[in-house]
Every structure is written in C-alpha cells, then in structure tokens.
Enzyme design. Structure first.
Site, PDB file in Angstrom:
ATOM      1  N   GLU A 304       0.656  -1.201   0.127  1.00  0.00           N
ATOM      2  CA  GLU A 304       0.017   0.103   0.213  1.00  0.00           C
ATOM      3  C   GLU A 304       0.852   1.193  -0.106  1.00  0.00           C
ATOM      4  O   GLU A 304       0.397   2.468  -0.465  1.00  0.00           O
ATOM      5  CB  GLU A 304      -1.014   0.125   1.028  1.00  0.00           C
ATOM      6  CG  GLU A 304      -0.234  -0.206   2.485  1.00  0.00           C
ATOM      7  CD  GLU A 304       0.007  -1.466   3.187  1.00  0.00           C
ATOM      8  OE1 GLU A 304       0.945  -1.813   3.964  1.00  0.00           O
ATOM      9  OE2 GLU A 304      -0.577  -2.450   2.380  1.00  0.00           O
ATOM     10  N   ASP A 346      18.720  17.346 -30.656  1.00  0.00           N
ATOM     11  CA  ASP A 346      18.967  18.410 -31.647  1.00  0.00           C
ATOM     12  C   ASP A 346      20.286  18.601 -31.656  1.00  0.00           C
ATOM     13  O   ASP A 346      20.967  18.694 -30.723  1.00  0.00           O
ATOM     14  CB  ASP A 346      17.851  19.495 -31.359  1.00  0.00           C
ATOM     15  CG  ASP A 346      18.050  20.556 -32.593  1.00  0.00           C
ATOM     16  OD1 ASP A 346      18.167  20.125 -33.687  1.00  0.00           O
ATOM     17  OD2 ASP A 346      17.902  21.706 -32.240  1.00  0.00           O
ATOM     18  N   ASP A 613      15.624  22.388 -28.001  1.00  0.00           N
ATOM     19  CA  ASP A 613      15.446  23.785 -27.714  1.00  0.00           C
ATOM     20  C   ASP A 613      14.424  24.557 -28.312  1.00  0.00           C
ATOM     21  O   ASP A 613      14.013  25.609 -28.199  1.00  0.00           O
ATOM     22  CB  ASP A 613      16.864  24.736 -27.338  1.00  0.00           C
ATOM     23  CG  ASP A 613      17.441  24.840 -28.616  1.00  0.00           C
ATOM     24  OD1 ASP A 613      17.238  24.130 -29.584  1.00  0.00           O
ATOM     25  OD2 ASP A 613      18.072  25.808 -28.643  1.00  0.00           O
ATOM     26  N   ASP A 617      11.448  21.301 -32.112  1.00  0.00           N
ATOM     27  CA  ASP A 617      11.832  19.968 -31.090  1.00  0.00           C
ATOM     28  C   ASP A 617      10.467  19.690 -30.231  1.00  0.00           C
ATOM     29  O   ASP A 617      10.492  18.493 -29.723  1.00  0.00           O
ATOM     30  CB  ASP A 617      13.075  20.449 -30.347  1.00  0.00           C
ATOM     31  CG  ASP A 617      14.186  20.362 -31.190  1.00  0.00           C
ATOM     32  OD1 ASP A 617      14.370  19.791 -32.152  1.00  0.00           O
ATOM     33  OD2 ASP A 617      14.979  21.361 -30.700  1.00  0.00           O
ATOM     34  N   ASN A 681       4.681 -14.686   3.531  1.00  0.00           N
ATOM     35  CA  ASN A 681       3.970 -14.683   4.795  1.00  0.00           C
ATOM     36  C   ASN A 681       2.405 -15.116   4.638  1.00  0.00           C
ATOM     37  O   ASN A 681       1.929 -16.179   5.234  1.00  0.00           O
ATOM     38  CB  ASN A 681       3.448 -13.246   5.261  1.00  0.00           C
ATOM     39  CG  ASN A 681       4.733 -12.455   5.678  1.00  0.00           C
ATOM     40  OD1 ASN A 681       5.530 -13.309   6.454  1.00  0.00           O
ATOM     41  ND2 ASN A 681       4.923 -11.162   6.042  1.00  0.00           N
ATOM     42  N   ASN A 706       1.837  -5.323   9.066  1.00  0.00           N
ATOM     43  CA  ASN A 706       2.194  -4.622   7.914  1.00  0.00           C
ATOM     44  C   ASN A 706       2.306  -3.185   7.975  1.00  0.00           C
ATOM     45  O   ASN A 706       3.248  -2.827   7.169  1.00  0.00           O
ATOM     46  CB  ASN A 706       0.914  -4.840   7.049  1.00  0.00           C
ATOM     47  CG  ASN A 706       1.091  -4.766   5.430  1.00  0.00           C
ATOM     48  OD1 ASN A 706       1.934  -5.121   4.844  1.00  0.00           O
ATOM     49  ND2 ASN A 706       0.156  -4.023   4.856  1.00  0.00           N
ATOM     50  N   ASP A 710       5.807  -1.424   6.773  1.00  0.00           N
ATOM     51  CA  ASP A 710       5.822  -0.283   5.825  1.00  0.00           C
ATOM     52  C   ASP A 710       6.479   0.982   6.227  1.00  0.00           C
ATOM     53  O   ASP A 710       7.337   1.589   5.639  1.00  0.00           O
ATOM     54  CB  ASP A 710       4.498   0.287   5.438  1.00  0.00           C
ATOM     55  CG  ASP A 710       3.934  -0.896   4.501  1.00  0.00           C
ATOM     56  OD1 ASP A 710       4.802  -1.530   3.634  1.00  0.00           O
ATOM     57  OD2 ASP A 710       2.754  -1.160   4.357  1.00  0.00           O
TER      58      ASP A 710
END
Length: 868
Positions: A304, A346, A613, A617, A681, A706, A710
């Site tokens: 998560e 370029d 630039d 482009d 697990n 958990n 985390d």
C-alpha cells in the site's frame, strides 16, 4: 500504435475550409494572392476583420489545460492499489471492524495525500516556466497602419515586418527589402535565411524552404517587408506543432512498468485471498472470522505504500536535481532518465552554442592571414543597419583588433547589400588619407569582381591556378560544414566621396572567412560519459549533413549511418524502426519526422530521451519518455519538456542518469522486499490455516505488522545504491521481478514454519493461540524488517555495502517496537502476550540463519538471472 499520418490528418481537419495551402500561395503572384485572400494592399476593413475573426477564431495556438486540484486528488485515488485499499476499508467498516478500518484509512491517506502534495508543488514550479507571448503586430486596415494584439490577426490582413519583429502568423510576402528571417526555432539552422516576394517556381520537399513564406514564431533578423496573412492560430505550421504537443501525454515506460507490477500484485491477491478464506472457513467453521482474516490477508499482500515510496523517491530526486540547477517538471521523468538507453538530441543550441563564431580566416592558399580580420572588422563595424550573425561574429572575434582599426580609420561611404549582387562594400579612410573599399559577400560574386589576389603581402593577377586553389579550398571547408564568405579590397583616390556599385571592380581578393556554430565545451565530455553509462546518442536535426558531420567529429560521436528526411518519408513504420536503430545521424528533418523516429525506437523496446530547444523539437520532446530542454529554449519547448537544464553545461546529463537509476533502484528495493516478504507470509498463512486449529494470526495483528513494516521502509529513498548498479540502463523487468518473488518468498516461509514448529512443539502453544500469534508476529516482523539489508544490495551487506543511516535507524526502531509490543500497554488490544526468555535465543538463531540463506539464494539468483 501512434501514427504520424493520423496526426497530420487531424491537424488538416482542424483547418478552416477556406484556408489556402502555403505551397499554392507561394507559387502565385502577389496580386493573385491578394485576390485569393479576398483582400487588397490597403488591408481589410474593420467589418471584414471582425467577420473573419468570428469565422477563423483567434490567432492562438493550442495550450495544455490546467488540471484542477480536485481532479488531481481524485486521480490519485484512482490508483489500483489505493482503490483496493479503499474497498477493503469500506468492507471492514461494514463488517464492524473499526480498528482495521482506521488502520487502512491511515495507509490510504499517507499514500494518496503525500503524492498529491508533491504533484501540486511540481505543478507550481512548472507554471513559473511557462511564458505567454503578449505582443502586437503592425497591421494595415482600411488604409491605416495600427498596432493590434497578435490574437486578433485574421487571414487577409496586411502586416508590416521590420528588424526585431516576431512573425505573427504564416505570411506570404507581397514586397520585401533585404529581408533575413531567423528560422532556428523551426529548422535548427543557426544562420538566417533570405526571403523575398517573387513566386516560387519549384516546389521544395520541405515547406520551410519556401522563399516567400514567413512562418509564425520565427523572427526578422534584418530588412523590411509587407506581407499578407495566409493562416492563423492552429492552422499555422506552428499551430500544428503546438497541437501535437498538447495532445494527451503518452504513458511513459515508468508508468507502464508500475502498472504491470500493480496488476501482478492484484493477481496474487485474487488467488491467495479466496484460498485463505475457503481453507479457514471449511476447516474452522467460522465463516465471519474467516472473512475478516482473509480481508486482513488482502491488506497484508497489498504494497500500500508503493505510491508514497515512489513519490518520495521522485521528490527527493527532484530536490537533488534542483541543486544541480535542473528543474524537474514531471516527477516520473527522473526514473525515465535512468532507464534511458538512447538519447536523441537536436544539434543547434543543445550540442552547439546556438551562435555563429568566426573560426578561420584564410587566404586563397588556405593559410591563416591576420590581415583578413582587420579588413573584415572594418566592413562589419562601419556598415549601417541591423548587423547579421556573421557581422556580430566578426565584431566579437578580437577586441584588440577592434580598438586598433577604429582609431586608424573613419568611414567615407558604403554600397549596401542587395539580393542580386549578394555582396556589400564599405569605404574607409586611413590616417594617410587613402580610401579603401572593402567588399564582402558570396564567393562567386566577389570573385567575379576581382582581378588580383593577395598572398603573403604580394599582390598578383588572378590566374587559372588560383581559381583551382579557390575551388579546392572552399570545397574542403564546405565539407567540414563551414559557412563561407569572400573578402576583397581596392584602393581608391581620396578625392571621391560618393561610391556606387560600379566601384566594386578590379578588386584584390584577400581570402575567405569561415563561420560555424561550434559545439558546447561540455558536449564531447557529456557524450563520452553517457556512453560509459550505457546510453547511446543519436543526432536528429533539420540542419544539413555536412554541418552535422563536422559537429559530430568535434564532439567525438562516430557516424555509423546518416538518414535524411525524404528517405524517412518513403519508409513504413517497421522499416523505420529497423533503420533507426542502426542510424546515428538523421538530417534535414521536419518536426514530425523527429517524433516518428522516437516512436520507431520506442517500438523496439528502447527508452528514449530527447534533448532540444526549438519549436521544431516540441513534438519530439512530448513523444520521448523524457523530454529535456536547455536554458535558452523557446517557451513551447520548455512547455513540452519534462526536465529543463538551467546551466549551459551538458555534464548534468550524467548526473540525471545516475539520479534516475538510483531512484529506480530504491523503488525496486521496496517492491522486491515488500512483495517477496508478503508473498512468503501468505504462503505461511495458507499452510498454517490447513493444520492449525485456530487462525495463524489475528486480523488486527496482520494489519499492525504490515503497518510497522511499511514504516521501516519509508526511509528507503535516502538509501545508497551500489556504483555497479548505476552503470547500465534500468528498465522494468516484471518477469524477473515475479521470479524473484516466487523464489525469495518461500525462503522466508521456511523460517515461518520453523517458528510454527517452535511455538507448537517447544512452547506447546496448541492450546494457547495468543502465545502462538505473538511468537509468529514478532518473528515475522523482525525478519522481514531486517532482511532489507540483504535485499538492498548484490554485495555482502554491512561489509561491502552499508545502508544509509536513516534506513538503519528506522529498521532498528521497528525492531525495537516489535520486541516491546508484547510487554506494552497495547499488548492486550493487539492480542499479544509475553514470550518465554528462551524464545529470543531461538529467534536470534533463526534471524542469523535467515540472513545466511537469503544471501546465498540472492547470489545464486543474481548469477543466473541478473538483477531483479
């Protein structure tokens, strides 16, 4: 698959039905053009202009729509992992499990809101880079010239152009005088091009080469003109490019890989969770309890915090890059920077300085001659009007020469440049009163006026040998990509004060000036560094082949093959994809050619960066996995890019590649660790559910385990990445990641089952579920938290590679919390009890054995399959 032809078709469909094609207008006489546009030399009436504004719309190109904060927030909730957690949270609430609902809610908020705030910050920084052009044009309406905002121009308007003006729309010249247009932003050519009013008799392959058409977004270098507006807004050449730029953003390689991993985990959940539910329901008979347990298992399998880990990594990378004076507009682009294996660039303004420099000044024999500098400076300094790029290059070449010649000479007269003669002259007087006519211009034109040649202070008549020498020299310099002009002089009697074209005769040829847009000092080193990091470089330019070859030689880029724009036109998508991989230089390209090349390379599995630039482009910057523009880029290029280099040095490209790979390495650390640990697990849960008379772990314990795990991973963005890992491009390999999960997950399950045996047969917890739950809870939390130090590197942990201090501290903190919880005030709420003292000795042995086995399996996996 993207189709450039479909893009052109869509652009054409957006053109008003009465819009005229530029190629057709270019072939007509000025009078016919005015008739076709239903206008006159005096311009439109105010009523006509108002009516046409209604018909054609404003003279504005497309722009990206700003995303409202609420839409952005909702988009973050649409992430598959976040949606899954929301659904699980709702189910927990409906089943009355408020503690699980709160824990899931905390996880969702941490993930979604942190990412949301980071994206908002990035957007605000990007807004500061976007500039809107607010300017006016001199328009002739009802016989009166007036300045009006560009957005109110319509087809049929008559506009006046002069030096320094931006071309406000696509125009057909009606009349012009010494007009030079700078088209660098569209073509990449640093030198201005001549434009004049007569009809075009031939039809060039590239419409940008139409000599009587001026394109929106270019600017007037010198001269004046009157022109008729042919197309405005999205119907202009620039408008079609801007429309391509503001189309929906392509899904990047990073986003695709993240999506594939997400759905891989969801598939695991869809298999494991129903299996756990059925096994526990059938074996224990309590279907409600089994459902809540399966729900907790689903949360436990869900990585998560992945969106948050990704966003924190990317945000930290953006902050680190900002210290290098690099602005990151789109966070995902940093990882794409690391995955990039081909950089398309370029030439003008990116690899080169974007300005013309005087490189050589040679006599007819090819030897350097300093006297040419003196004569050239006098000509450029004393000529009137706006000086072109060549004049500026001469004037900046040597300031010491400037001071000397300015003190020794004064101007008498000048013979201005015109397109017929293609030369101009300045007459000066020295301290002795002698008049000197100095002429510069096109080689053939100056040579036709010359009778003598000066070689090493000797003036001799021009002979056939000299013409051959001149041809050999100019061809050689031309092959190197130089822009050449000739320089000649003539001494005249001091009595004359007014000079004409007739005086440009009997000249003495001094030699030639060779100009070039030179490469940036950092370009060669940057290309070499990128090569060391496994990134190939390809040149995509609208410039000519000779100039490009010269620059490639200067920066040390070997040319394997050159492909021209007209050759690309004749290729199918499949043919282009094969040819693009084998080609180093692409020349004489139009903007959509560049875009096509990038899509072709992407279809072959490459991750493409594009460095540019100019306006030309913009489509390529948008199409690339990571678009990079430079400090001097035009606004539309900056808007199209993901990353902007504020320093002129290109060496920061290597730093960007390293940062991207570091970020990818840290993200995949979390993925490998979280996915393999969670999978292991759940294998333990399935096995335990089969033979245990009670649930292997309570739902709340799974959620707490958990959440703590985390938390220990939040500091991964601060971790170091091994130098060896940074040396080659890093792309998503979901099949390899899945193999890693399937191999490393069962390794962790071995020690889970060892813990099961310990709790059941050593501590006899068959009749004491709370003791069993506590023993597995602590073992599971400590082993999966500490094992990150093994997974994070391919080296021997702690000896050859050590984690960052924040990661060490968070893992130790979570370990300490895991040890403390069975004796804490929260123990009763969590269903935990005190563990026997001997348990800890067994646990230390399990952790040590787990470390050794995981290290051995990891080394075997790396040797056989490579990095996950």
């Amino acid at each position: 698959m993207f189709s450039w032809r479909r893009l052109i078709k869509r652009a054409n469909q957006s053109t008003p039905p009465t819009t005229l094609k530029l190629s057709l207008v270019a072939a007509q006489t000025s009078n016919d053009v005015l008739l076709a546009l239903q206008t006159t030399a005096n311009g439109l009436t105010l009523a006509e202009a108002k009516q046409r504004l209604t018909s054609y719309g404003r003279n504005e190109v497309a722009s990206e729509q700003k995303i409202h904060w609420s839409s952005r927030l909702l988009a973050n909730f649409k992430d598959p992992l976040s949606l899954l957690l929301v659904i699980l949270g709702v189910i927990s609430y409906l089943t009355g499990d408020l503690r699980a609902t709160i824990l899931i809610g905390v996880m969702v908020c941490l993930s979604v809101f942190l990412r949301f705030f980071q994206e908002v910050r990035a957007d605000r920084a990007a807004e500061k880079l976007k500039a809107m052009v607010r300017t006016t044009a001199a328009v002739h309406r009802q016989g009166i010239t007036r300045e009006i905002p560009l957005k109110f121009l319509v087809p049929g308007d008559i506009v006046h152009l002069s030096a320094g003006d931006m071309v406000p729309a696509d125009l057909r010249l009606i009349e012009s005088r010494d007009l030079f247009i700078n088209q660098a932003t569209l073509t990449g050519e640093a030198l201005p091009v001549e434009k004049h009013a007569p009809p075009v008799t031939d039809n060039p392959e590239n419409q940008l080469e139409l000599t009587n058409i001026c394109f929106m977004g270019t600017d007037v270098e010198s001269g004046t003109a009157t022109a008729a507006v042919v197309t405005t807004g999205r119907s202009t050449y620039l408008g079609s490019l801007a429309q391509a730029v503001t189309d929906e953003q392509n899904i990047s390689n990073f986003d695709r890989g993240l999506g594939r991993f997400t759905w891989l985990m969801i598939r695991f959940i869809l298999v494991m969770v129903p299996l756990v539910f059925l096994i526990n329901g059938l074996s224990k008979g309590n279907w409600v309890e089994s459902f809540l347990f399966a729900l907790a298992v689903a949360v436990g399998l869900t990585p998560e915090l992945l969106p948050m880990i990704v966003t924190v990594n990317l945000s930290k990378g953006a902050l680190d890059m900002s210290r290098l004076k690099v602005i990151v507009k789109r966070l995902n682009a940093i990882q794409n920077f690391g995955a990039m294996d081909i950089l398309c660039t370029d030439k003008t303004g990116t690899l080169t300085q974007g300005k013309v420099v005087l490189i050589k000044h040679v006599n007819i024999e090819g030897d350097e001659d300093e006297s040419l500098i003196n004569y050239a400076y006098l000509n450029s300094f004393y000529q009137t009007g706006l000086k072109n790029l060549l004049d500026l290059a001469v004037l900046k070449h040597d300031r010491q020469v400037a001071q000397e010649v300015e003190q020794r000479y004064r101007k008498i007269d000048e013979v201005p440049f015109d397109f017929v003669r293609r030369r101009m002259s300045v007459v000066v007087e020295d301290k002795q009163g002698r008049h000197l006519l100095i002429c510069k211009g096109a080689i053939e034109e100056v040579l036709n006026c010359s009778r003598y040649v000066k070689i090493k202070d000797k003036v001799i008549p021009l002979a056939a040998l000299h013409y051959q020498q001149r041809q050999n020299l100019t061809e050689a310099l031309g092959q190197e990509g130089f822009r050449l002009i000739a320089l000649a002089y003539r001494e005249l009697p001091p009595s004359k004060q007014v000079y004409t074209v007739a005086d440009e005769a009997g000249l003495t040829l001094l030699g030639f000036l060779a100009f070039l847009d030179p490469p940036k000092a950092s370009a060669g080193q940057a290309i070499e560094q990128l090569k060391d990091y496994g990134v190939g470089v390809k040149i995509l330019t609208g410039d000519n082949e000779l100039v490009t070859r010269k620059i490639c030689h200067e920066v040390g880029l070997s040319i394997e093959r050159v492909l021209l724009g007209h050759e690309i036109e004749a290729m199918s998508e499949e043919e282009l994809a094969l040819a693009a991989e084998q080609t180093t230089v692409f020349d004489k390209l139009e903007p959509l050619h560049k875009q096509r090349i990038i899509h072709a390379l992407q279809s072959r599995g490459h991750v493409i960066g594009f460095l540019g630039d100019g306006i030309n482009d913009a489509p390529a910057l948008k199409a690339a996995d990571v678009g990079i523009s430079v400090d001097s880029a035009v606004d539309i290029a900056k808007e199209s890019s993901d990353i902007i280099l504020l320093e002129k040095s290109l060496l920061v490209l290597r730093d960007g590649v390293r940062e991207g790979r570091k970020i990818f390495g840290n993200i995949t650390k979390y993925m490998r660790m979280a996915a393999s640990s969670n999978f292991g697990n759940m294998l333990s849960v399935v096995g335990g559910s089969i033979f245990l008379p009670f649930l292997p772990m309570l739902p709340l314990q799974i959620l707490t385990n958990n959440l703590l795990y985390d938390f220990s991973q939040v500091s991964i963005p601060t971790d170091q990445v091994d130098e060896e890992y940074l040396r080659r491009p890093r792309q998503w390999r979901i099949d390899k990641l899945k193999r890693f999960i399937l191999i490393m997950g069962p390794v962790s399950s071995i020690f889970d089952y060892a813990t099961f045996f310990l709790m059941l047969y050593v501590f006899n917890s068959w009749a004491n579920p709370a003791l069993f739950h506590t023993g597995w809870f602590v073992e599971s939390l400590l082993t999966q938290t500490l094992i990150i130090h093994i997974i994070r590197t391919n080296k021997i942990p702690f000896i050859q590679s050590r984690a960052s201090w924040p990661l060490i501290l968070t893992t130790l903190l979570v370990v300490a919390v895991g040890v403390w919880l069975p004796w804490s005030p929260l123990a009763y709420t969590l269903g935990l009890v005190a563990l026997p003292p001997t348990y800890w000795f067994f646990l230390i042995g399990f952790i040590a054995a787990y470390f050794v086995l995981t290290q051995l399996v990891k080394r075997w996996f790396t040797r056989r399959y490579g990095d996950a």
